[in-house]
Design a protein around this motif. Structure first.
Motif, PDB file in Angstrom:
ATOM      1  N   MET A 172     -15.020 -38.199-133.989  1.00 28.21           N
ATOM      2  CA  MET A 172     -15.772 -38.522-132.770  1.00 28.21           C
ATOM      3  C   MET A 172     -15.058 -39.588-131.945  1.00 28.21           C
ATOM      4  SD  MET A 172     -19.787 -38.724-133.688  1.00 28.21           S
ATOM      5  CE  MET A 172     -20.318 -39.740-132.316  1.00 28.21           C
ATOM      6  N   ALA A 173     -15.068 -39.414-130.654  1.00 30.87           N
ATOM      7  CA  ALA A 173     -14.394 -40.369-129.764  1.00 30.87           C
ATOM      8  C   ALA A 173     -15.116 -41.707-129.782  1.00 30.87           C
ATOM      9  CB  ALA A 173     -14.366 -39.815-128.342  1.00 30.87           C
ATOM     10  N   THR A 174     -14.347 -42.788-129.720  1.00 28.14           N
ATOM     11  CA  THR A 174     -14.933 -44.120-129.662  1.00 28.14           C
ATOM     12  C   THR A 174     -14.767 -44.658-128.242  1.00 28.14           C
ATOM     13  OG1 THR A 174     -12.891 -45.287-130.139  1.00 28.14           O
ATOM     14  CG2 THR A 174     -14.156 -44.490-132.025  1.00 28.14           C
ATOM     15  N   ILE A 175     -15.394 -45.789-128.014  1.00 33.29           N
ATOM     16  CA  ILE A 175     -15.301 -46.424-126.692  1.00 33.29           C
ATOM     17  C   ILE A 175     -13.840 -46.777-126.385  1.00 33.29           C
ATOM     18  CG2 ILE A 175     -15.766 -48.781-127.535  1.00 33.29           C
ATOM     19  CD1 ILE A 175     -17.584 -49.080-124.989  1.00 33.29           C
ATOM     20  N   LYS A 176     -13.088 -47.110-127.447  1.00 40.82           N
ATOM     21  CA  LYS A 176     -11.665 -47.442-127.268  1.00 40.82           C
ATOM     22  C   LYS A 176     -10.871 -46.222-126.785  1.00 40.82           C
ATOM     23  CE  LYS A 176     -11.222 -51.241-130.563  1.00 40.82           C
ATOM     24  NZ  LYS A 176     -10.748 -51.608-131.907  1.00 40.82           N
ATOM     25  N   ASP A 177     -11.189 -45.050-127.371  1.00 44.38           N
ATOM     26  CA  ASP A 177     -10.510 -43.818-126.952  1.00 44.38           C
ATOM     27  C   ASP A 177     -10.753 -43.566-125.467  1.00 44.38           C
ATOM     28  OD1 ASP A 177      -9.737 -43.398-129.583  1.00 44.38           O
ATOM     29  OD2 ASP A 177     -11.548 -42.235-130.047  1.00 44.38           O
ATOM     30  N   VAL A 178     -11.994 -43.784-125.048  1.00 46.72           N
ATOM     31  CA  VAL A 178     -12.339 -43.561-123.645  1.00 46.72           C
ATOM     32  C   VAL A 178     -11.541 -44.511-122.757  1.00 46.72           C
ATOM     33  CG1 VAL A 178     -14.198 -43.648-121.923  1.00 46.72           C
ATOM     34  CG2 VAL A 178     -14.649 -42.715-124.212  1.00 46.72           C
ATOM     35  N   ALA A 179     -11.504 -45.787-123.166  1.00 46.75           N
ATOM     36  CA  ALA A 179     -10.788 -46.793-122.371  1.00 46.75           C
ATOM     37  C   ALA A 179      -9.305 -46.417-122.252  1.00 46.75           C
ATOM     38  CB  ALA A 179     -10.948 -48.169-123.016  1.00 46.75           C
ATOM     39  N   ARG A 180      -8.725 -46.018-123.371  1.00 48.84           N
ATOM     40  CA  ARG A 180      -7.301 -45.665-123.374  1.00 48.84           C
ATOM     41  C   ARG A 180      -7.055 -44.472-122.453  1.00 48.84           C
ATOM     42  NH1 ARG A 180      -6.577 -44.349-128.612  1.00 48.84           N
ATOM     43  NH2 ARG A 180      -6.935 -46.522-129.215  1.00 48.84           N
ATOM     44  N   ASP A 181      -7.922 -43.458-122.602  1.00 51.70           N
ATOM     45  CA  ASP A 181      -7.751 -42.246-121.814  1.00 51.70           C
ATOM     46  C   ASP A 181      -7.898 -42.514-120.316  1.00 51.70           C
ATOM     47  OD1 ASP A 181      -7.626 -39.132-122.059  1.00 51.70           O
ATOM     48  OD2 ASP A 181      -9.237 -39.530-120.614  1.00 51.70           O
ATOM     49  N   ALA A 182      -8.852 -43.393-119.986  1.00 49.21           N
ATOM     50  CA  ALA A 182      -9.117 -43.662-118.568  1.00 49.21           C
ATOM     51  C   ALA A 182      -8.154 -44.706-118.011  1.00 49.21           C
ATOM     52  CB  ALA A 182     -10.561 -44.125-118.396  1.00 49.21           C
ATOM     53  N   GLY A 183      -7.461 -45.367-118.920  1.00 50.56           N
ATOM     54  CA  GLY A 183      -6.539 -46.417-118.487  1.00 50.56           C
ATOM     55  C   GLY A 183      -7.259 -47.648-117.967  1.00 50.56           C
ATOM     56  N   VAL A 184      -8.423 -47.943-118.564  1.00 54.05           N
ATOM     57  CA  VAL A 184      -9.169 -49.153-118.171  1.00 54.05           C
ATOM     58  C   VAL A 184      -9.486 -49.954-119.444  1.00 54.05           C
ATOM     59  CG1 VAL A 184     -10.206 -47.985-116.182  1.00 54.05           C
ATOM     60  CG2 VAL A 184     -11.420 -48.017-118.390  1.00 54.05           C
ATOM     61  N   SER A 185     -10.097 -51.111-119.275  1.00 55.24           N
ATOM     62  CA  SER A 185     -10.448 -51.923-120.450  1.00 55.24           C
ATOM     63  C   SER A 185     -11.746 -51.416-121.080  1.00 55.24           C
ATOM     64  CB  SER A 185     -10.620 -53.379-120.039  1.00 55.24           C
ATOM     65  OG  SER A 185     -11.807 -53.511-119.276  1.00 55.24           O
ATOM     66  N   VAL A 186     -11.958 -51.790-122.354  1.00 50.32           N
ATOM     67  CA  VAL A 186     -13.199 -51.424-123.045  1.00 50.32           C
ATOM     68  C   VAL A 186     -14.393 -51.994-122.284  1.00 50.32           C
ATOM     69  CG1 VAL A 186     -14.550 -51.840-125.140  1.00 50.32           C
ATOM     70  CG2 VAL A 186     -12.154 -51.157-125.329  1.00 50.32           C
ATOM     71  N   GLY A 187     -14.217 -53.184-121.744  1.00 47.75           N
ATOM     72  CA  GLY A 187     -15.286 -53.836-120.979  1.00 47.75           C
ATOM     73  C   GLY A 187     -15.737 -52.987-119.805  1.00 47.75           C
ATOM     74  N   THR A 188     -14.773 -52.373-119.134  1.00 42.10           N
ATOM     75  CA  THR A 188     -15.113 -51.528-117.981  1.00 42.10           C
ATOM     76  C   THR A 188     -15.927 -50.318-118.436  1.00 42.10           C
ATOM     77  OG1 THR A 188     -13.070 -52.218-116.890  1.00 42.10           O
ATOM     78  CG2 THR A 188     -14.160 -50.250-116.016  1.00 42.10           C
ATOM     79  N   VAL A 189     -15.487 -49.706-119.540  1.00 44.55           N
ATOM     80  CA  VAL A 189     -16.246 -48.557-120.068  1.00 44.55           C
ATOM     81  C   VAL A 189     -17.675 -48.992-120.380  1.00 44.55           C
ATOM     82  CG1 VAL A 189     -16.391 -46.797-121.869  1.00 44.55           C
ATOM     83  CG2 VAL A 189     -14.149 -47.533-121.040  1.00 44.55           C
ATOM     84  N   SER A 190     -17.783 -50.137-121.044  1.00 50.72           N
ATOM     85  CA  SER A 190     -19.089 -50.670-121.406  1.00 50.72           C
ATOM     86  C   SER A 190     -19.947 -50.893-120.160  1.00 50.72           C
ATOM     87  CB  SER A 190     -18.894 -51.971-122.183  1.00 50.72           C
ATOM     88  OG  SER A 190     -20.120 -52.639-122.330  1.00 50.72           O
ATOM     89  N   ASN A 191     -19.325 -51.406-119.099  1.00 48.29           N
ATOM     90  CA  ASN A 191     -20.075 -51.633-117.863  1.00 48.29           C
ATOM     91  C   ASN A 191     -20.580 -50.328-117.258  1.00 48.29           C
ATOM     92  OD1 ASN A 191     -19.858 -54.394-117.976  1.00 48.29           O
ATOM     93  ND2 ASN A 191     -18.044 -54.512-116.657  1.00 48.29           N
ATOM     94  N   VAL A 192     -19.745 -49.301-117.309  1.00 51.00           N
ATOM     95  CA  VAL A 192     -20.168 -47.999-116.790  1.00 51.00           C
ATOM     96  C   VAL A 192     -21.373 -47.499-117.581  1.00 51.00           C
ATOM     97  CG1 VAL A 192     -19.526 -45.561-116.521  1.00 51.00           C
ATOM     98  CG2 VAL A 192     -17.895 -47.363-115.897  1.00 51.00           C
ATOM     99  N   ILE A 193     -21.241 -47.587-118.913  1.00 47.84           N
ATOM    100  CA  ILE A 193     -22.312 -47.096-119.791  1.00 47.84           C
ATOM    101  C   ILE A 193     -23.615 -47.831-119.526  1.00 47.84           C
ATOM    102  CG2 ILE A 193     -23.097 -47.049-122.190  1.00 47.84           C
ATOM    103  CD1 ILE A 193     -20.045 -46.694-122.908  1.00 47.84           C
ATOM    104  N   ASN A 194     -23.511 -49.148-119.340  1.00 47.02           N
ATOM    105  CA  ASN A 194     -24.720 -49.942-119.207  1.00 47.02           C
ATOM    106  C   ASN A 194     -25.163 -50.132-117.766  1.00 47.02           C
ATOM    107  OD1 ASN A 194     -25.435 -50.707-122.039  1.00 47.02           O
ATOM    108  ND2 ASN A 194     -23.302 -51.397-121.989  1.00 47.02           N
ATOM    109  N   GLY A 195     -24.550 -49.377-116.868  1.00 48.30           N
ATOM    110  CA  GLY A 195     -25.007 -49.386-115.481  1.00 48.30           C
ATOM    111  C   GLY A 195     -24.654 -50.653-114.710  1.00 48.30           C
ATOM    112  N   ALA A 196     -23.679 -51.412-115.198  1.00 46.76           N
ATOM    113  CA  ALA A 196     -23.261 -52.612-114.467  1.00 46.76           C
ATOM    114  C   ALA A 196     -22.345 -52.195-113.310  1.00 46.76           C
ATOM    115  CB  ALA A 196     -22.540 -53.574-115.406  1.00 46.76           C
TER     116      ALA A 196
END
Lengths: 343, 343
Positions: B1-25
């Motif tokens: 299963m993909a982790t938040i880190k995989d998403v960040a790497r794939d998108a070329g952004v930081s884990v924090g950014t992924v987290s912000n997207v997920i949490n609606g920030a």
């Protein structure tokens, strides 16, 4: 409440070091002492879920049951809860009410939330939702997934055989088997198989009727369900099969058996004098008192124990049999003439 | 299963950014599109618990119940589950079996895991464990904590009054009130208050007996409990109170009432001809059929609904009454002589 960051700041170490201490990873003695000291000082509590995200184990198990109206499911839930608590596992509860979408949602959440596994009774077609492997122990029902799902059930076949034997030894000659059965591939179907086997082997006249579970969702409260049962009984009770009427009925559940007894009495038939009735489950008055009708008792505690043991084994990558059948027994509820000692 | 880190790497952004997207920030449109694209591509699933760690809301509610053997608790659990699911909340289940340590452990876990709140029936002295504020709605029982814990209960006082009235109007002159009551401050106690009030106002002879719940843990299955009930009944049935014996009994639960009926019949007393008996709860045969004895029925669905509504209000920082009492009604189970229309 203190956070992991507060602990790191107080101890003068990184969050990663605190995390390592919490999760039992290798950390130098000095740093460990600093972290442990700060944890105590700040009364920091490790979130079990935070731990779960790290360890991929949350010690939570999803229980799926069709309803809590049937005391059999309640007793099973009670036994599962006790047994799981003894293994330090907590329960997430899903009462599906036959709602496939609801079951699917809970399974999805279970996978997402890294729940340890699922123990469930489900009669829905949920296979399409089992797209990721998860530890799943099924009660009664065979599920087809791309990973193995062991089944734990009572010895339904022996139960069916025993029901026929009880009626036979009680002096019945013309048997009727009334089943409410899901269209799914469940172990419950074997109740009929066992019943018919015994009748065939002993040359006993029998008829079997299967009623779709959808048709009699709530036997007790639904007028239509009652009427259907009533009409079926009326048809059979007024028929002479060569040398007599139906004098023994096997109902696939106690629920159904109780309704049958009530409807027979309304028709002026005496139970067990004119017609003997035996059910399946072994339900008791308010779960503690006398059994409600003669029945084949399911070993609820053992079912729960075996399901939990299977789950633990699967979590430890140990082997588990595809199907486990557990012993049943006859309980005398006064609606049959057979004594315990006869069976 | 993909982790938040995989998403960040794939998108070329930081884990924090992924987290912000997920949490609606707040995240720039371009980066958001990149993240959303990677989430879809990798089939990344947001863990609800990971979300809970961030949002401090997990949409999980802990339900504490004393047991599942008493169908009243089962029906309550069933109603709570339905209502909570409709509010998109999941259930963590704790069956305490009166085990204070177990309740304490579950409450601690609830706090640690940032569960939304607790709905519970508990007769243990758990106040000492309520060291941190948590949204808690109590059923029946008053809990003393440093934060308010609203109580939702049936109108037990009116229930007690109604029970006395049913016996009185059915022609009883000498009443006995038998209660199994926890030593804790529960609303259940008001059943007795209401019963006695009615008797006093109408100048009816009555006696009340309180039996500690510990003494009769399992009325049905325990020999000692049965004997105690038997002996009490024997003593009262053989006593003449001036102009007659006890002819009406109010039992504080249906469980107790059923045992009383059984014991009376064993003594040769007819129910309701010689002695009328009324219980409390409104239990039905296998939860669907006829009521088991005449009783004061608790509004299970409404209790569940009100408890969940109170929880939601507390979560929204809205006001909730300290105590909510919900309407009860008399149900005729054939162990009293009063008709519905009389009450």
């Amino acid at each position: 409440m203190a956070t992991i960051k507060d602990v790191a700041r107080d101890a003068g170490v990184s969050v990663g070091t605190v995390s390592n201490v919490i999760n039992g990873a290798k950390v130098g003695d000095e740093k460990r002492a600093l972290v442990e000291n700060s944890i105590r000082k700040l009364d920091y509590r490790v979130s079990g879920w935070a731990r779960g995200l790290k360890t991929q184990r949350t010690d939570c198990v999803l229980i799926i049951l069709p309803s809590l109206e049937n005391p059999f499911f309640t007793m099973l839930l009670s036994a599962l809860e006790k047994k799981l608590y003894a293994c330090k596992k907590q329960i997430f509860l899903c009462i599906s009410d036959g709602d496939k979408e609801k079951e699917a949602k809970f399974i999805e959440l279970a996978v997402e939330n890294k729940i340890d596994g699922i123990i469930g009774i489900t009669y829905s077609n949920i296979e399409e939702y089992l797209t990721e492997p998860i530890v799943f122990v099924s009660l009664d029902r065979h599920l087809q997934a791309f990973f193995p799902i062991p089944v734990v059930a009572s010895d339904n076949r022996l139960g069916g055989r025993t029901a026929a034997e009880v009626l036979h030894r009680g002096g019945c000659h013309k048997l009727l088997c009334l089943l409410t059965i899901s269209s799914r591939n469940t172990e419950v179907r074997k109740r009929k198989t066992g019943f018919e086997e015994y009748c065939q082997e002993n040359d006993i006249f029998y008829n079997s009727i299967e009623i779709s579970e959808n048709q009699i969702k709530s036997i007790y409260s639904s007028f239509e369900s009652r009427k259907l049962i009533h009409d079926i009984l009326l048809a059979y009770m007024n028929s002479d099969f060569g040398d007599g009427c139906i004098d023994g009925i096997f109902a696939s559940t106690d629920h159904l058996g109780i309704v049958i007894c009530e409807e027979l009495r309304k028709m002026g038939k005496r139970v067990p004098e004119d017609v003997q009735v035996i059910g399946f489950d072994g339900l008791k008055l308010i779960n503690q008192g006398d059994v409600l009708i003669s029945s084949i008792e399911q070993p609820v505690e053992l079912l729960a124990e075996t399901a939990v043991d299977s789950l633990l084994k699967l979590l430890n990558h140990e082997e588990v049999p595809d199907v486990t059948n557990l012993p049943i027994r006859f309980v005398d509820g006064g609606t049959t003439k057979t004594r315990y000692s006869d069976v």
